[in-house]
Structures are given as C-alpha cells and as structure tokens.
Design a protein around this motif. Structure first.
Motif, mmCIF file in Angstrom:
data_model
loop_
_atom_site.group_PDB
_atom_site.id
_atom_site.type_symbol
_atom_site.label_atom_id
_atom_site.label_comp_id
_atom_site.label_asym_id
_atom_site.label_seq_id
_atom_site.Cartn_x
_atom_site.Cartn_y
_atom_site.Cartn_z
ATOM 1 N N SER A 6 0.833 -1.199 0.000
ATOM 2 C CA SER A 6 0.000 0.000 0.000
ATOM 3 C C SER A 6 0.865 1.244 0.000
ATOM 4 O O SER A 6 1.970 1.246 0.552
ATOM 5 C CB SER A 6 -0.911 -0.004 1.232
ATOM 6 O OG SER A 6 -1.649 1.195 1.292
ATOM 7 N N SER A 7 0.352 2.294 -0.615
ATOM 8 C CA SER A 7 1.077 3.560 -0.586
ATOM 9 C C SER A 7 0.800 4.314 0.703
ATOM 10 O O SER A 7 1.454 5.297 1.006
ATOM 11 C CB SER A 7 0.670 4.421 -1.777
ATOM 12 O OG SER A 7 -0.723 4.602 -1.772
ATOM 13 N N GLU A 8 -0.176 3.834 1.459
ATOM 14 C CA GLU A 8 -0.580 4.568 2.659
ATOM 15 C C GLU A 8 -0.232 3.790 3.914
ATOM 16 O O GLU A 8 -0.594 2.623 4.064
ATOM 17 C CB GLU A 8 -2.079 4.886 2.598
ATOM 18 C CG GLU A 8 -2.330 6.069 1.701
ATOM 19 C CD GLU A 8 -3.629 5.985 0.905
ATOM 20 O OE1 GLU A 8 -4.042 7.015 0.384
ATOM 21 O OE2 GLU A 8 -4.213 4.902 0.825
ATOM 22 N N ASN A 9 0.465 4.465 4.791
ATOM 23 C CA ASN A 9 1.000 3.856 5.999
ATOM 24 C C ASN A 9 -0.007 3.995 7.133
ATOM 25 O O ASN A 9 0.176 4.802 8.043
ATOM 26 C CB ASN A 9 2.308 4.589 6.335
ATOM 27 C CG ASN A 9 3.193 3.763 7.215
ATOM 28 O OD1 ASN A 9 2.878 2.628 7.538
ATOM 29 N ND2 ASN A 9 4.305 4.341 7.612
ATOM 30 N N VAL A 10 -1.078 3.236 7.051
ATOM 31 C CA VAL A 10 -2.164 3.393 8.024
ATOM 32 C C VAL A 10 -2.174 2.204 8.972
ATOM 33 O O VAL A 10 -2.423 1.071 8.562
ATOM 34 C CB VAL A 10 -3.530 3.491 7.285
ATOM 35 C CG1 VAL A 10 -4.672 3.586 8.272
ATOM 36 C CG2 VAL A 10 -3.535 4.685 6.338
ATOM 37 N N LEU A 11 -1.947 2.470 10.228
ATOM 38 C CA LEU A 11 -1.799 1.410 11.226
ATOM 39 C C LEU A 11 -3.012 0.490 11.286
ATOM 40 O O LEU A 11 -2.886 -0.728 11.318
ATOM 41 C CB LEU A 11 -1.522 2.029 12.601
ATOM 42 C CG LEU A 11 -1.318 1.065 13.763
ATOM 43 C CD1 LEU A 11 -0.187 0.098 13.477
ATOM 44 C CD2 LEU A 11 -1.040 1.846 15.031
ATOM 45 N N THR A 12 -4.199 1.068 11.269
ATOM 46 C CA THR A 12 -5.411 0.243 11.376
ATOM 47 C C THR A 12 -5.535 -0.684 10.164
ATOM 48 O O THR A 12 -5.960 -1.831 10.288
ATOM 49 C CB THR A 12 -6.675 1.119 11.477
ATOM 50 O OG1 THR A 12 -6.627 2.097 10.445
ATOM 51 C CG2 THR A 12 -6.743 1.800 12.822
ATOM 52 N N ARG A 13 -5.141 -0.156 9.014
ATOM 53 C CA ARG A 13 -5.204 -0.964 7.798
ATOM 54 C C ARG A 13 -4.217 -2.136 7.881
ATOM 55 O O ARG A 13 -4.550 -3.273 7.551
ATOM 56 C CB ARG A 13 -4.861 -0.082 6.595
ATOM 57 C CG ARG A 13 -4.718 -0.830 5.299
ATOM 58 C CD ARG A 13 -4.330 0.106 4.177
ATOM 59 N NE ARG A 13 -5.366 1.109 3.921
ATOM 60 C CZ ARG A 13 -5.323 1.986 2.912
ATOM 61 N NH1 ARG A 13 -4.290 1.981 2.089
ATOM 62 N NH2 ARG A 13 -6.288 2.856 2.728
ATOM 63 N N ILE A 14 -3.025 -1.820 8.334
ATOM 64 C CA ILE A 14 -1.995 -2.854 8.442
ATOM 65 C C ILE A 14 -2.427 -3.930 9.428
ATOM 66 O O ILE A 14 -2.357 -5.131 9.152
ATOM 67 C CB ILE A 14 -0.654 -2.228 8.867
ATOM 68 C CG1 ILE A 14 -0.146 -1.299 7.757
ATOM 69 C CG2 ILE A 14 0.372 -3.306 9.182
ATOM 70 C CD1 ILE A 14 1.037 -0.454 8.153
ATOM 71 N N ASP A 15 -2.920 -3.498 10.586
ATOM 72 C CA ASP A 15 -3.369 -4.452 11.602
ATOM 73 C C ASP A 15 -4.476 -5.342 11.074
ATOM 74 O O ASP A 15 -4.484 -6.550 11.302
ATOM 75 C CB ASP A 15 -3.859 -3.699 12.849
ATOM 76 C CG ASP A 15 -2.703 -3.250 13.726
ATOM 77 O OD1 ASP A 15 -2.931 -2.476 14.659
ATOM 78 O OD2 ASP A 15 -1.554 -3.680 13.456
#
Lengths: 265, 156
Positions: free
Chosen positions: A124-133
């Motif tokens: 992903s180009s976006e470093n979003v913690l909730t998304r990663i989790d």
C-alpha cells in the motif's frame, strides 16, 4: 509489455544466480518459486514483476482481484478438487484496487482450502496502522509500503525460500500440507495473454555490482529539497512509530519490519 | 575518443545529479536503475515511457472530470489523482508526486480553482520531466556510441 491489463506470465524458467554486493545465494530451481502479483496499475505491475524476477521468482501479474481469483481457480463456487491445481508460493497484492480491494482478496484466499496456506503480502502507498493491523489479523504475511524497493522483495524471498524448501521436502514423501502441489506450472490458459519479456530471457541475468542489499553503498539520496519539492505527504497521517510498543503484537508491527512469522510447518 | 567519452560521462554525471538536486527525481528512480542490467538495458526508459502514457491518460480523465458544466465529481478527479500519485511514486517522479499530494487535498476539499491549478501544474511538470529524461537518455546513447560505458552515478 502487457499493456492490456491482462495477465503477464513468464514462459521460460530461468536459473538465475543472484549476486548482490559480493553475496551470492545458491541458484534456485525456479520451477518452485512462483509469485502471483496483483495490482491495477500497469506501471506498478511492471516494476513488481521486474523486482520479483530479479530475485529469482517466476511471476504471474494480474490487474485485479477478480483476475487473481480466476487464475487461482477460485472464481466459481463448486469445489475445484478436480482442477489441476496451480502452484503458487506467494501472492503479493496492492491494497487499493477498484472492484475488489487487496484486503477482500486476502480474505477470499484465506477462506479457500486450496490456497489459505499461501503467504499473502499486501502493498500500500498509505501507511495506516489500522489498515496494516486489519490485514495482518486477516492472515497477511507481511505488509509492504509502496514504492516497493529491491530490499523489500529480497526480504520476502528470504522467507519464501525457507518455505519452499519445506514444501519441496514434503513433495518427495507424502505431502503433509493440505495443498496438492504440482511440480511444474501448467501452460497458461488461453484467455490470458503472455507478455513479451522486457529482457532477453536466454542469458542468465546478472545483477550489476552496484545494486546491493538493504544497506546500499550508493546510499539513496535525499538531496535537500528545491522550493518545488513535495509538501508533507499524506503518508504522514497515521504514521506508524517504528517502536514495537505501538502495536499490541510486537511481532506484527509496522511495515518494513523484519519478517517474524515462522515458516510453514 | 577517450577524451570525448570522459567528457560525455562527466556531463552525464552532472546532469543526473542535477535532476535529483532539483527535485525531479528521488531515490525510487535509483531503485529502478538497480533493476536495469546488460540483459535489460532499457528497463528504466521503458517503465518511464509507460509512466508518461499513464500521465496523458490520467490527466485527460482529470480534465474531463473538471470540465463538467454543472457539478464536478471531485471523487472522480481524486481517483485519477490517486492513480497518478501511485505511479509517479513508483518511478521516482518526485515533483509530479508532490503535486499529486496537493491535488488530492484540493479534491477532498472540493476546491475547484485549486484543482484546475494543480491540473495545469501537473501537466507542465510531467512534460518537463519527460524532456529532462529524454536529454539524460540521449547522453547515455552518446556515451555508448562513443565507445564508453554509462557510469553509475553516486547520488549523495
């Protein structure tokens, strides 16, 4: 070049010796390492395909989650026990795609009996913690922040090799894993188009000596910015701290961390 | 002949370094160069060529979406901006990527004038990069034609 957004697939298996910065890994039997790459962007598909090929993988690149499921034979409801099952060692998918997101694709793969053990990596180009989790909780093996670099892919390959060696061992006796494995890829089905190689596939690929592992001698520059340089990236929103305490499961922490999960048993 | 090669190589080095220093390129471009070798000597040029085609297509989409008489669908504009941001990031087109970040914010704010300005700038910027890279690739060709090798440029 696969410009039609379909499937690009290598036909030839190449034995490559990867020599980076003086380190050499043993040549892989490339019939064993097959990666399915999923990304709606043509530019990104070409880059990821090249990154994977240069690290000794066979690559099939598709432009959507639906095509990926179609390729895997998961797009119909009936049990595909009779299907000659493809051997896919790794699935790497973009997160943000129209139609089916990478997350949705991940779920479908993990729900399937045939492919749930295949490691799935999200980009992903976006470093979003909730998304990663969320992705890791759903069973993603790893999460790569775009733009993807050679060091990222080499890191994937290092745990992939370990997994492949285990599944090779299983193949020689009775397979202990639930995935029936082919020893060679079937010829690509007719609806898919084969992309012409960007490179001349006959000579073994050598990597030019300047390319390197995670600490490149040519250190990636970040020259002081010109007035026209980019403003704060939106990636700064929800930026992950690199310290493990930011996540409840230290082993499943932020992108670009060291691979922690154990190999296939 | 050697003197010519040396001169061209120096020109090439200086030119390449200036592209980074002026913010046209970032380290992802360096990453792409790592993927190029004697077996795939034109990889970078080919990827960039695809990128520029992408620019034309996406900018066309954005222009059409912004050209609606009546209500503009900013999410449609934003979708194309997001795609351009992604591909510019993947090839190291630093200025284009930076503009896309700003552009995306204007889309989210439904700011028509901001979007139109960004559209114009993005158009100028990708074309400028295209010209610069063409000059860089031409220098590479000249070096090779003069019997030399394209030097690996250390950016630091």
């Amino acid at each position: 070049m696969a410009r039609d957004g379909g499937v690009s697939c290598l036909r030839s298996s190449e034995t490559m010796r990867v020599g980076i910065g003086g380190m050499e890994s043993p040549p892989l039997d490339l019939d064993e390492v097959h990666v399915l790459a999923v990304d709606d962007s043509l530019v990104d598909r070409i880059v990821i395909e090249r990154l994977l090929r240069i690290t000794s993988c066979k690559v099939t690149a598709v432009d959507s989650g639906w095509r990926a499921l179609e390729f895997l034979g998961l797009d119909n409801e009936k049990a595909s026990a009779e299907l000659d099952r493809l051997k896919v060692d790794l699935i790497i998918t973009d997160y943000c795609m129209p139609g089916m997101t990478g997350y949705e694709l991940l779920k479908k793969i993990k729900e399937s009996s045939s492919f749930r053990q295949v490691p799935v990596v999200i980009m992903s180009s976006e470093n979003v913690l909730t998304r990663i989790d969320r992705c890791l909780e759903e069973g993603a093996e790893d999460f790569l922040l775009k733009p993807v670099k050679l060091a990222d892919v080499k890191r994937l390959r290092s745990y992939l090799t370990r997994d492949v060696k285990l599944s090779n061992a299983n193949k020689r006796k009775l397979p202990e894993d639930s995935v029936p494995v082919n020893t060679s890829l079937p010829p690509p089905p007719s609806p898919f188009t084969i992309s012409p190689d960007l490179s001349d596939s006959s000579p073994p690929l050598t990597i030019s000596p300047e390319s390197s592992d995670s600490s490149p001698p040519l250190s990636p520059l970040e020259i002081s910015s010109s007035p026209l340089s980019s403003p704060i990236d939106d990636e700064d929103d929800d930026v992950l701290t690199s310290s493990p305490e930011s996540s409840s499961a230290p082993e499943e922490s932020p992108a670009r961390r060291q691979k922690m999960t154990s190999p296939l048993d | 002949m050697d003197a010519l090669v040396a001169q061209l190589q120096m020109q090439y080095r200086n030119y390449t370094v200036s592209l980074y220093q002026q913010g046209f390129l970032d380290d992802q471009f360096t990453e792409l160069k790592k993927l190029q070798d004697d077996a795939s000597p034109d990889f970078v040029a080919e990827v960039l060529s695809l990128f520029f085609e992408d620019c034309v297509k996406l900018i066309g989409n954005m222009a059409r979406a912004l050209d609606q008489t009546g209500t503009v669908d900013f999410s449609q504009v934003g979708a194309s901006v997001h795609q351009l941001k992604g591909s510019s990031s993947s090839v190291g087109a630093k200025r284009v990527k930076g503009l896309c970040v700003t552009f995306k914010e204007y889309c989210e704010a439904n700011n028509y004038e901001g979007c139109v300005r960004c559209l114009q700038q993005v158009d100028i910027e990708y074309k400028a990069l295209q010209t610069k890279l063409q000059d860089m690739f031409n220098l590479e060709k000249q070096i090779i034609q003069a019997g030399g090798k394209v030097p690996q440029v250390d950016i630091n």
